[in-house]
Structures are given as C-alpha cells and as structure tokens.
Design an enzyme around this catalytic site. Structure first.
Site, PDB file in Angstrom:
ATOM      1  N   LYS A 262      51.350 -25.937  40.030  1.00 41.17           N
ATOM      2  CA  LYS A 262      51.664 -25.636  38.633  1.00 41.17           C
ATOM      3  C   LYS A 262      52.382 -26.854  38.037  1.00 41.17           C
ATOM      4  CE  LYS A 262      52.855 -21.430  36.213  1.00 41.17           C
ATOM      5  NZ  LYS A 262      53.132 -20.016  36.354  1.00 41.17           N
TER       6      LYS A 262
ATOM      7  N   ARG B 175      51.454  -0.373  29.179  1.00 43.39           N
ATOM      8  CA  ARG B 175      50.724  -0.092  30.408  1.00 43.39           C
ATOM      9  C   ARG B 175      51.352   1.065  31.191  1.00 43.39           C
ATOM     10  NH1 ARG B 175      48.590  -5.121  33.605  1.00 43.39           N
ATOM     11  NH2 ARG B 175      47.075  -4.994  31.936  1.00 43.39           N
TER      12      ARG B 175
ATOM     13  N   GLU C 174      54.075  -2.899  35.858  1.00 47.05           N
ATOM     14  CA  GLU C 174      54.884  -2.110  34.929  1.00 47.05           C
ATOM     15  C   GLU C 174      54.878  -0.618  35.265  1.00 47.05           C
ATOM     16  OE1 GLU C 174      52.800  -4.546  34.055  1.00 47.05           O
ATOM     17  OE2 GLU C 174      54.103  -6.009  33.072  1.00 47.05           O
TER      18      GLU C 174
END
Ligand SMILES: Cc1ncc(C[n+]2csc(CCOP(=O)(O)OP(=O)(O)O)c2C)c(N)n1
Length: 638
Positions: free
Chosen positions: A280, A392, A364
């Site tokens: 990254k 969600r 979630e």
C-alpha cells in the site's frame, strides 16, 4: 522520454506496449496520482498499490466486454486513467468531476458501482451466472483487498461460487492493511500463507512457470501450466476447500509475471482465486511510512506528504476524547469499531483503554450483534459506525438490540452529507431507518459540547440509543470538562420573540441555518422562534404543540432525506394532534445526491435559507422577492 500515459485513450492502447513501456506507464501513473491527489485529496495508498495489477488486467482482459469489479472501488483511479478518463482525471472528487469510486453512469468500463466493502464477490458471481445462463463468453474478475475478507458477505459468496459457476476469477489483493492494520484470524491466516517457508520456493517456481508459458503451443501450454500450477499450490488453503483453485502468492508489482499469469488463468474453466501481494502506498515514501494516513486523505504536500494541521478538534476527536472520559469513570463502557479506528477517532481511545476497544473488521452486522451480547451481560457498548455503513446492520438493530431493548449506544459518525465521497457515503438515511423501530432514541447534537452531553446521556440510558454527528469540524464550541445529562425527548429553545409567527425546528448541524433564517425573517418584519430540536425520536411534542398552536408556519431543517426524516416525524405528530399549521420541511430530496461541495449541493437541492424563505413566503402572505432564485431541483432524476 515521451509520455506514454498521455497516449492512453483506452485499454487497447495499453495492449500495444512492451513490458518496459508498461513499467514506464506504471511510473507515470504514480506521478499523476501523487500530483492530482496532492491537490484534490483521495485514496492515494490503495491506488499506488494496484498500479501494476490494474495495468496487467487491462493488458490481458478486454473491458467493457469483460467485467472488472473492485471491492469498495476506492482503488479504481488507475482503472479510470486507463479507460478513457485520463483527461478528466484532474477533476476527480471535485464538483461535477469524476467520482472517487466506480460509477456505472460514468463509463461503460465501470460495470458495477461500489463504495461499501464486501460486495464484489457476490455481485461478480451474479454477473458470471448471468453470463452462463445467456451463453456469454466474457470474463468476470473481482478484485478484493485482504480487508474484504473480514466481511461476512465475502464468505457467503465464497460458499456459493463453485456451486453456481465454472468460470470466475477472484483476485485477492493482499497488502496487509485495511484502513488500519487488518485484524482478526483471517489476517493472521493470510500472513501464514505468505510467511510459509515454501513461499520463496513457490515464487521461484512461479517465475519459471510463467517463463515456460511464453511461446508454447496452446494445448501443451495449458497442460504444463496445470502441472506447474499444482506445484504452486499450498496445502490446505481455505479457498481450495471452498472449491476455488488457489494460485499464488504472486508479487503484485511484477507486471510481466502478472500478465503471463492472467493469460494462463484466462484459459481455465474453473473458479479461481489468485493471491497477489502488494504494498500500500508503493512508490511514495511518505505513504509507505504512514499507510494508515495515506489510505485516504485531503490535500498534501507532494514532496513531503505533510498535511495542514486542523485548528480545532473534529467531531470524531471530540467523540473519542469524551469516550476516554466516560471509560475512565465507568468500567462497563466499551467501544466497538468496524474497521474504522481512525475515521471514528477511536484510535485515540485505544491508546487510553486498549482492553475496552474492539476492532471487529469490516463486519457491521457482527459489530451490532457483538454489542448486543456485551449488553446482555452487563456491559455498556458504544457501537461506533458511520451512518452509511450502519445501514448494513439494520436487521440486528431491529431484531437483536431494539426488540430486546438492550442498552447499546449507536454512535453514527458522518451523519449528513459526506460531500466529496458522494452517494455511497452520504449518511442521510439514519433517521428514517431508525425512527421506525420501537424502543430506540435518536439524538442529534448542535455542537461539540452537546455531543459530549449526549454521549453522557446515552451512558445512563437503559435502552437502545443513537447519536449522529457530522463529518469533520463542528462550530468549535468549547467542551466542558464534565458533561451533563440532557433530558431525553426535550428540545432546547434558543431564540424567541413576543409574538412569533414562525417556529423553526432545526436539527444538529442545521441549527445555524435556522438562526440565519430567523434573522432574514426578522428583516422582513416577521418574528421567528428558533428551536434546537435535539431529538429526532422522540420529538418534543410539548414544544411542538405549543408553537404549532400559535404560529402561522413551522419550519423543519435537517441534513437528512425528507422521506421519513425529522420533518416527517413533526408532520406525523401534528397529524396526531389534529393541528393543521403548515410545515415547511427542508432536507434532501428523494434522489441520490452526487459528490460535490457541501455548500454548493445545499444550494442546488434547496437545503438552504433561500429555499426555506421561498416556501415560507406564500404561507406567510409575503410577496415573492424580485429576482427570486428558481425553485431548487427536486426532480426524481438528474
Ligand atoms: C461496509 C463498509 N465498511 C467500512 C468501509 C470503510 N472502508 C473503506 S476501504 C476500507 C479498507 C479496505 O481495505 P482493503 O479491502 O484491504 O483494501 P486496501 O485499501 O487495503 O487496498 C474500509 C474499512 C466501507 N467502505 N464499507
């Protein structure tokens, strides 16, 4: 040297390049990303990470005929640069410019839009099955980061893939990071594969294997490849158990290897998972040093990576600092984040109370159920999830928390328009989706100090309770050392006159808009009361009834959709009371709002003082102002 990126008008142009030219293209893309994002902000680290991967995919496959799905799709800037959007790239995330995520309306190469994590594999499977049903030939490739494998839905898809299709490619882009360090057993598992002593050997084999592939006859090539591929396989890989052929791990920055591997995988009639290892922030030292910060950020110095320090604490920081105080005095307080420790500010809390802090990954639903369990056994969980991502977890909120009346606190950061992230991230539905559930309280603070008071109030509340607060900075109100409790369901009267003709009920961040509206009405000789509504549920019936029986009009202001929002709650209550005072409701219309500048979007869609005045004038018998602004765009479609 001649610039290659400027010549790329479509993926066909990528296919004409040699490996050294593709490597040069990768370097130019990195420069472009750093240069543009240093001005516009955006997801720098994730895009620097997938430069070679995206180039190789476009070299081998043919979008838009073939389909690429990217999980979250925050890492699709490179894809945008290679699919005819190079000239607009400087507009990314700016009003009217390119969106920061995949959008079906933006390009035929964006076959599937996203912004929330964990959707790519399921949607890709749907597209692969549709292709199978219709006898199509195209390839479907889903690219998902390692953090997508902390999402339950990803496993729901994996459970189905091999049963429903024979051909689909999943690329696991493993850079070890979510936004923060990736968490949980799956992160350790992936790490085990990568640190397996066989890995170096496998890398070598992979190199030899792709070397061999070049230039051989197709049949022989496929057979040899199959054998070579087998030797690359690690024993008992979870994906194999689920029916996907596992290849890897491969260096995700080796364009040549990636191309040859994709060329081989393209010939395979089976569901495949290719594990690539990437870095990254690759190619930009500050991003490699601070991977968390460079996941996504505002403008920065392109040389040093420095960003301008903020002059005051954000709402998230005030939230986290308050949570530290609450946990200092109450041993039952624990906090939960679903992979957003820095976005929610909870990384500040983690430093003070590491054992009271839980990062559950991008999960979630699980976060809410986990909170429910904690609450059942006597803890006081503060479940901290952005408004948009809490969508969600609707069912666990209803079925587990509210039905059992459990004392879980929902702290909804980014409640309101998210501005430059756009429709996938606007947190404008939470009042509607929570207000309909029995037992829950919904609060909205007008400033930082009131947020602290609401968190304190929530700590003492014995049932489900939610608080939403906006992204970024608040008005900068100093926060008291010791927060105080707010009476639940009581609004706060901020301003009133002797004979008010209008009562303005403003919620949260729109309280200053309410005050400005009162000033503007005052200038036209109309006295208006301004009320800080504080609660979207229960609303303050007493205050509402008092004003509704005396004024000519009620105004409601909310940074939320009008459908089912705070204004709707006011209308329902007036209806119940059989009071017919006209209500002017100001909030977001019934359509998805594009990304852009917050102020400009408010003006465009009529979340403004002007729009309120325009609607109030006929109600109050005032003449329309000359040169009045046109009515805001409230059409259903853009
Ligand atoms: C449902 C949901 N929760 C949280 C987020 C916030 N989020 C955006 S990207 C991201 C991490 C993604 O990590 P990974 O998939 O590994 O990709 P990387 O950025 O490392 O390339 C998170 C948590 C989200 N987009 N969707």
């Amino acid at each position: 040297m001649e610039n290659i990126l400027d010549r790329i008008e479509s993926p066909d142009d990528v296919k004409q390049l040699s490996i050294p030219e593709l490597e040069q293209l990768a370097a130019e893309i990195r420069e472009e990303l750093i240069s543009v994002l240093s001005i516009n902000g955006g997801h720098l680290g994730p895009n620097l990470c997938v430069v070679e991967l995206t180039i190789a995919m476009h070299y081998v496959f043919n979008t838009p005929a073939d389909h690429f799905l990217f999980d979250v799709s925050h890492q699709t800037y490179v894809h945008k640069l290679l699919t005819g959007r190079r000239k607009q790239f400087r507009t990314i995330r700016t009003p009217g410019g390119l969106n920061g995520f995949m959008l079906r309306t933006e390009s035929p190469h964006d076959c599937y839009g996203a912004g929330h994590a964990g959707t790519a594999l399921s949607a890709a499977l749907g597209m692969a099955v549709a292709r199978d049903q219709m006898g199509g030939k195209e390839h479907v490739v889903a690219v998902a980061g390692d953090a997508a494998f902390t999402c339950g839905i990803t496993y729901e898809a994996l459970n189905n893939i091999a049963h429903h299709t024979k051909r689909m490619l999943v690329v696991l882009n493993d850079n070890k990071w979510s936004i923060d360090k990736n968490v949980g057993a799956i992160a350790s598992y992936l790490n085990k594969i990568v640190t397996n002593p066989k890995y170096e050997y496998l890398q070598e084999q992979a190199g030899k294997f792709v070397e061999k592939l070049a230039g051989k006859g197709a049949l022989l090539m496929a057979r040899r490849a199959e054998e070579a591929a087998k030797s690359m396989l690690l024993p008992s890989v979870i994906f194999e158990e689920l029916g996907l052929k596992y290849y890897g791990p491969l260096d995700g920055h080796e364009i040549g290897t990636l191309i040859k591997t994709f060329e081989f995988l393209k010939t395979q009639e089976r569901p495949i998972l290719l594990h690539v290892l990437t870095q990254k922030g690759r190619g930009f030292e500050p991003a490699l040093q601070k991977q968390k910060k460079f996941h996504g950020l505002g403008p920065f110095d392109p040389e040093t990576g420095e960003t301008k320090p903020l002059s005051q604490r954000t709402y998230s920081e005030v939230f986290a600092d308050t949570m530290v105080k609450l946990a200092n005095v109450n041993p039952k307080v624990v906090t939960i984040t679903a992979a957003m420790p820095n976005g929610t500010g909870l990384d500040r809390f983690r430093q003070h109370h590491p054992s009271k802090y839980f990062d559950v990954g991008i999960a979630e639903e699980h976060a809410v159920l986990f909170a429910a369990g904690l609450a059942v056994n006597g803890m006081k969980p503060f479940c901290t999830i952005y408004s948009t991502f809490l969508q969600r977890a609707f069912d666990p909120i209803v079925h587990d928390v509210c039905l059992q009346n459990l004392p879980v606190v929902f702290c909804m950061d980014r409640g309101g328009l998210s501005a430059d992230d756009g429709p996938t991230h606007h947190g404008v539905f939470d009042i509607s989706y929570l207000r309909s559930i029995p037992n829950i309280i919904h609060m909205v603070p007008k400033d930082e100090d009131e947020l602290a008071d609401m968190l304190f109030t929530a700590m003492h509340w014995e049932g489900p309770i939610a608080v939403r607060y906006p992204r970024g900075l608040g008005p900068g109100v100093p926060v008291k050392d010791v927060p105080k409790a707010i009476p639940v369901g009581k609004a706060e009267l901020l301003e009133h006159g002797e004979q008010d003709r209008v009562a303005i009920f403003a919620l949260g961040a729109l309280v200053p808009m309410g005050q400005e509206l009162a000033v503007r009405l005052g200038a036209e000789g109309i006295s208006a009361a301004v009320i800080n509504a504080r609660f979207a549920k229960p609303i303050d019936t007493e205050m509402l009834e008092f004003y509704a029986r005396g004024v000519d009009a009620i105004v409601t202001l909310e940074d939320h959709v009008l459908s089912g929002g705070f204004g709707s709650a006011v209308l329902e209550e007036l209806n119940r009371l059989r009071i017919a005072t006209p209500v002017v409701r100001i909030g977001w219309p019934d359509r998805f709002i594009e990304h852009g500048n917050q102020e400009a979007l408010r003006l465009k869609y009529g979340v403004s003082v002007e729009a309120a005045l325009q609607q109030l004038r006929p109600v109050l018998g005032l003449s329309a102002e000359q040169n009045a602004a046109p009515l805001p765009d409230r059409s259903l479609h853009s």
